[in-house]
Design an enzyme around this catalytic site. Structure first.
Site, PDB file in Angstrom:
ATOM      1  N   CYS A  97      -3.847   5.783   7.862  1.00  0.00           N
ATOM      2  CA  CYS A  97      -4.901   4.902   7.339  1.00  0.00           C
ATOM      3  C   CYS A  97      -4.446   3.448   7.410  1.00  0.00           C
ATOM      4  O   CYS A  97      -4.952   2.597   6.673  1.00  0.00           O
ATOM      5  CB  CYS A  97      -5.233   5.266   5.890  1.00  0.00           C
ATOM      6  SG  CYS A  97      -5.976   6.883   5.688  1.00  0.00           S
ATOM      7  N   GLY A 111     -10.841   2.576   5.043  1.00  0.00           N
ATOM      8  CA  GLY A 111      -9.771   2.327   4.080  1.00  0.00           C
ATOM      9  C   GLY A 111     -10.117   1.362   2.964  1.00  0.00           C
ATOM     10  O   GLY A 111      -9.751   1.567   1.811  1.00  0.00           O
ATOM     11  N   ALA A 112     -10.846   0.302   3.287  1.00  0.00           N
ATOM     12  CA  ALA A 112     -11.186  -0.712   2.281  1.00  0.00           C
ATOM     13  C   ALA A 112     -12.622  -0.571   1.788  1.00  0.00           C
ATOM     14  O   ALA A 112     -13.124  -1.440   1.082  1.00  0.00           O
ATOM     15  CB  ALA A 112     -10.977  -2.103   2.862  1.00  0.00           C
ATOM     16  N   GLU A 164     -11.093   0.862  18.806  1.00  0.00           N
ATOM     17  CA  GLU A 164     -12.222   0.914  17.874  1.00  0.00           C
ATOM     18  C   GLU A 164     -13.321  -0.030  18.342  1.00  0.00           C
ATOM     19  O   GLU A 164     -13.028  -1.092  18.896  1.00  0.00           O
ATOM     20  CB  GLU A 164     -11.758   0.534  16.463  1.00  0.00           C
ATOM     21  CG  GLU A 164     -10.780   1.526  15.867  1.00  0.00           C
ATOM     22  CD  GLU A 164     -10.393   1.192  14.417  1.00  0.00           C
ATOM     23  OE1 GLU A 164     -10.927   0.195  13.868  1.00  0.00           O
ATOM     24  OE2 GLU A 164      -9.579   1.913  13.839  1.00  0.00           O
ATOM     25  N   HIS A 209     -12.705   3.981   9.890  1.00  0.00           N
ATOM     26  CA  HIS A 209     -12.026   2.815   9.303  1.00  0.00           C
ATOM     27  C   HIS A 209     -12.606   2.477   7.931  1.00  0.00           C
ATOM     28  O   HIS A 209     -13.095   1.366   7.687  1.00  0.00           O
ATOM     29  CB  HIS A 209     -12.113   1.610  10.238  1.00  0.00           C
ATOM     30  CG  HIS A 209     -10.957   0.666  10.078  1.00  0.00           C
ATOM     31  ND1 HIS A 209     -10.336   0.064  11.130  1.00  0.00           N
ATOM     32  CD2 HIS A 209     -10.306   0.223   8.985  1.00  0.00           C
ATOM     33  CE1 HIS A 209      -9.354  -0.716  10.697  1.00  0.00           C
ATOM     34  NE2 HIS A 209      -9.326  -0.632   9.383  1.00  0.00           N
ATOM     35  N   ILE A 254       0.833  -1.201   0.000  1.00  0.00           N
ATOM     36  CA  ILE A 254       0.000   0.000   0.000  1.00  0.00           C
ATOM     37  C   ILE A 254       0.866   1.249   0.000  1.00  0.00           C
ATOM     38  O   ILE A 254       0.611   2.196  -0.752  1.00  0.00           O
ATOM     39  CB  ILE A 254      -0.957  -0.012   1.202  1.00  0.00           C
ATOM     40  CG1 ILE A 254      -1.932  -1.197   1.082  1.00  0.00           C
ATOM     41  CG2 ILE A 254      -1.731   1.294   1.308  1.00  0.00           C
ATOM     42  CD1 ILE A 254      -2.780  -1.450   2.312  1.00  0.00           C
TER      43      ILE A 254
END
Length: 531
Positions: free
Chosen positions: A232, A283-284, A263, A281, A154
Site C-alpha cells: 500500500c 490508501g488515503a 496507474e 490506490h 506509516i
C-alpha cells in the site's frame, strides 16, 4: 488588495471557508484542474493554487502563472507538480505529509486481513448465491510473523497495530536504530532474514533508486513458502510479473495491492489471480484523511500569503519572509553538508550534531538544523522535507543536537555536521563565501576548499604519487570532463582525499576502473541539488 487563491480540485467546503474567514479571496472551481487549457487561461490572476491529484502543475501552467506565489497539495504526493520549474519561478510548493498516515496504515492492515481470509472472493461467491464454505480456508494473523519493510511514519503505525493483533513483528529499515526498534517492540533484521522468516510482508518505503523492485524476482524467491505480500506504499517496489509467477506456482499464497507500477492500472499481471486483492490506490481515501489534509492546506496557504510563514514546503526552508534572503545560502550549505553525509552513510545513524561557528551561530539555527537533517534523510527518502525530517529522525531514534561557538579560525562563520553510526563518526564542514556560494572547507578533519557541483566524485587514498594523473587520465579517457579538482591530506604520506566537480554522472564502469588501480580506499559518486 487581498491575496487571491484558486481551488482547482475537490476540497471540502470547510477548507474553502478557512480562506474566506482569513480574508483570502478564493475561487472554488473543483473541476477546473481536469481542463489543462482552461487552467492555463485562468491561472495568471491568482497568488495561490490549492490542488489534489487531478490538477497537473506543469511547466506551461507555471509559465502562465505570472502572479503565483504558492502551490499547495492536499496530500503527500506531488508527482503532479513540476517542483524544479516551480523553484525557478519562485513558486513555493507545499504538501501535507502527515494528514493521511493513519488512514494508509489502516488500509494496509485491512488488506492483510482480506488476503488472510480471502474475504473479497468469499464475498463475491456468496453474492453469486453459492455457499462454498470449504473453499475459503484462511489463516489467522495471531502469532504469525509480519515483516515490515520501512518502519518510518506509516510503517511504524502498522507495526503498532500488528503488535496489538498479537503478531510477531520484524522490520527492515537501514535507518532504524536498535534503540528505536526496542521502543517500538519490533525486531530489527536485515532484508534477507525478513524474507526467509515472514509469513506476511508489507512495504512502507518511498519509491527511489534504492527501493525500486526491492522485492525483485530474486528476493521474492527467497521468501518463505506460503508468504502473503501487501503493498500500500508505492508502485514499482515489487516485480509484479515475478510475483504473479510465484503465485501461480503456489510459492506465494496471496497478495494485496493498492498501488501498481503503472496507474491507472487497467491491466496487470496480478489481475484475475486467486487470492489477490486489488484496490485502486485507496490508501488515503477516508473521510477523515481527506478532511484533515484539506484543512491543513488551507491554513498553510493562508499563513504564507498573509504573513510569509512557510510550512511543509518541499522547495523552501521553513523560515520567515524576513529571514529568507539572508538564510538562503546558509540553508543550501546545510543541505549540501547533509547530502554529502547521507550519501556516504550506509548504516543506521545514531546521532547528528551540527556545530555553528561565528556568524553562522547568529542565524535561525532551527531552520539550519532542519535543512542539514533533511539533506541526510533525502539520500534515502526524497519525499522528506525540512519540516518532516526532524520528526522522522526522532521516530527512528536519532539524537539531534547542535553546538554554537564564537568565531574560531580563518572564516567569519562556518557549519560543521557530524554523524555517529555504530561503527564510526563522519564529519564535514562548509561556509558561504562573499559571493553567496556554499563551499566545503573540511572533510574527515582534512582542510580543503571545494566548489559544490551537481555531479561530484569523492575518493579517499593514501598520499602517494599518481593520484591526480590516474583520476585525470581515467576520467578523460571515458569522456568525463572535470570542472573543478580539489585535493587535501592530513600529512605527507598520510590519509588524503580528492573531491572532483564533474560535468556529468560518472558511469559505474568508470568507477570500477578507478577501484581496479588499487590506489583508492574508496571511490564514491555524489549528487547535489544546486541552483
Amino acid at each position: 488588495m487581498a491575496p487571491k487563491v484558486l481551488v482547482s480540485d475537490k476540497l471540502s467546503e470547510t477548507a474553502v471557508q478557512i480562506f474566506r474567514d482569513r480574508g483570502i479571496d478564493v475561487d472554488f472551481e473543483p473541476n477546473l484542474g481536469k481542463d489543462k487549457d482552461a487552467l492555463i487561461a485562468k491561472i495568471g490572476e491568482y497568488d495561490g493554487l490549492a490542488i489534489r491529484s487531478a490538477t497537473k502543475v506543469t511547466e506551461k501552467v507555471l509559465e502562465a502563472a505570472t502572479n503565483l506565489k504558492v502551490v499547495a497539495r492536499a496530500g503527500i504526493g506531488v508527482d503532479n507538480v513540476d517542483i524544479p520549474e516551480a523553484s525557478k519561478k519562485g513558486v513555493i510548493v507545499m504538501n501535507t505529509p502527515f494528514g493521511n498516515m493513519i488512514t494508509t496504515a489502516e488500509h494496509a492492515i485491512a488488506m492483510m486481513f482480506a488476503v488472510a481470509r480471502q474475504i473479497p472472493e468469499a464475498s463475491a461467491s456468496t453474492h453469486a448465491g453459492k455457499w462454498e464454505k470449504s473453499k475459503f480456508m484462511g489463516v489467522e494473523l495471531t502469532n504469525k510473523t509480519l515483516g515490515v519493510i520501512g518502519a518510518g511514519n506509516i510503517g511504524g503505525i502498522v507495526c503498532d497495530r500488528a503488535l496489538g493483533l498479537k503478531m510477531k513483528v520484524i522490520a527492515y529499515d537501514p535507518f532504524l536504530s536498535e534503540e528505536r526498534a526496542d521502543k517500538m517492540g519490533v525486531t530489527k533484521v536485515e532484508l534477507d532474514e525478513l524474507l526467509t522468516r515472514a509469513d506476511f510482508i508489507t512495504l512502507h518505503v518511498p519509491f527511489t533508486d534504492q527501493t525500486k523492485n526491492i522485492l525483485s524476482r530474486e528476493n521474492l524467491s527467497k521468501t518463505k513458502k506460503g508468504v502473503r505480500i501487501i503493498n500500500c506504499a508505492r508502485g514499482g517496489l515489487v516485480d509484479e510479473e515475478a510475483l504473479a509467477d510465484l503465485i501461480k506456482e503456489g510459492h506465494v499464497a496471496g497478495a494485496a495491492f493498492d498501488v501498481f507500477a503503472k496507474e491507472p492500472a487497467t491491466e496487470n499481471p496480478l489481475f484475475g489471480l486467486p487470492n489477490v486483492v486489488c484496490t485502486p490506490h485507496l490508501g488515503a481515501s477516508t473521510t477523515e484523511a481527506q478532511e484533515n489534509v484539506a484543512l491543513q492546506v488551507a491554513e498553510q496557504m493562508s499563513d504564507y500569503l498573509l504573513t510569509g510563514a512557510v510550512t511543509n514546503s518541499l522547495n523552501m526552508p521553513s523560515v520567515t519572509a524576513e529571514e529568507a534572503k539572508v538564510m538562503g545560502p546558509w540553508i543550501k550549505l546545510a543541505e549540501h553538508l547533509g547530502a554529502f553525509v547521507g550519501q556516504m552513510t550506509d548504516e543506521p545513524i545514531e546521532a547528528i550534531n551540527i556545530l555553528y561557528d561565528g556568524s553562522a551561530a547568529e542565524l535561525n539555527l532551527e531552520a539550519l538544523n532542519c535543512a542539514g537533517v533533511a539533506g541526510i534523510m533525502q539520500a534515502s527518502n526524497p519525499d522528506v522535507n525540512m519540516v518532516s525530517a526532524p520528526v522522522i529522525a526522532e521516530e527512528r531514534g536519532i539524537k539531534i543536537s547542535r553546538t554554537t561557538q564564537h568565531k574560531q579560525g580563518v572564516f567569519d562563520g562556518y557549519i560543521k555536521l557530524t554523524v555517529k553510526t555504530p561503527s564510526r563518526e563522519r564529519s564535514i564542514a562548509g561556509t558561504v563565501f562573499s559571493d553567496g556560494k556554499p563551499r566545503f572547507i573540511q572533510i574527515k578533519g582534512i582542510t580543503i576548499d571545494a566548489e559544490i557541483g551537481q555531479h561530484m566524485l569523492y575518493t579517499t587514498n593514501k598520499d602517494v604519487p599518481g593520484i591526480i594523473g590516474t583520476l585525470g587520465q581515467t576520467l578523460g579517457e571515458n569522456g568525463v570532463n572535470i570542472a573543478n579538482f580539489t585535493l587535501g591530506r592530513a600529512s605527507a604520506g598520510g590519509d588524503a582525499i580528492a573531491l572532483l566537480y564533474v560535468d556529468g554522472v560518472v558511469a559505474p564502469e568508470v568507477l570500477q576502473k578507478l577501484e581496479a588501480t588499487g590506489l583508492f580506499q574508496s571511490v564514491k559518486p555524489l549528487e547535489f541539488e544546486v541552483a
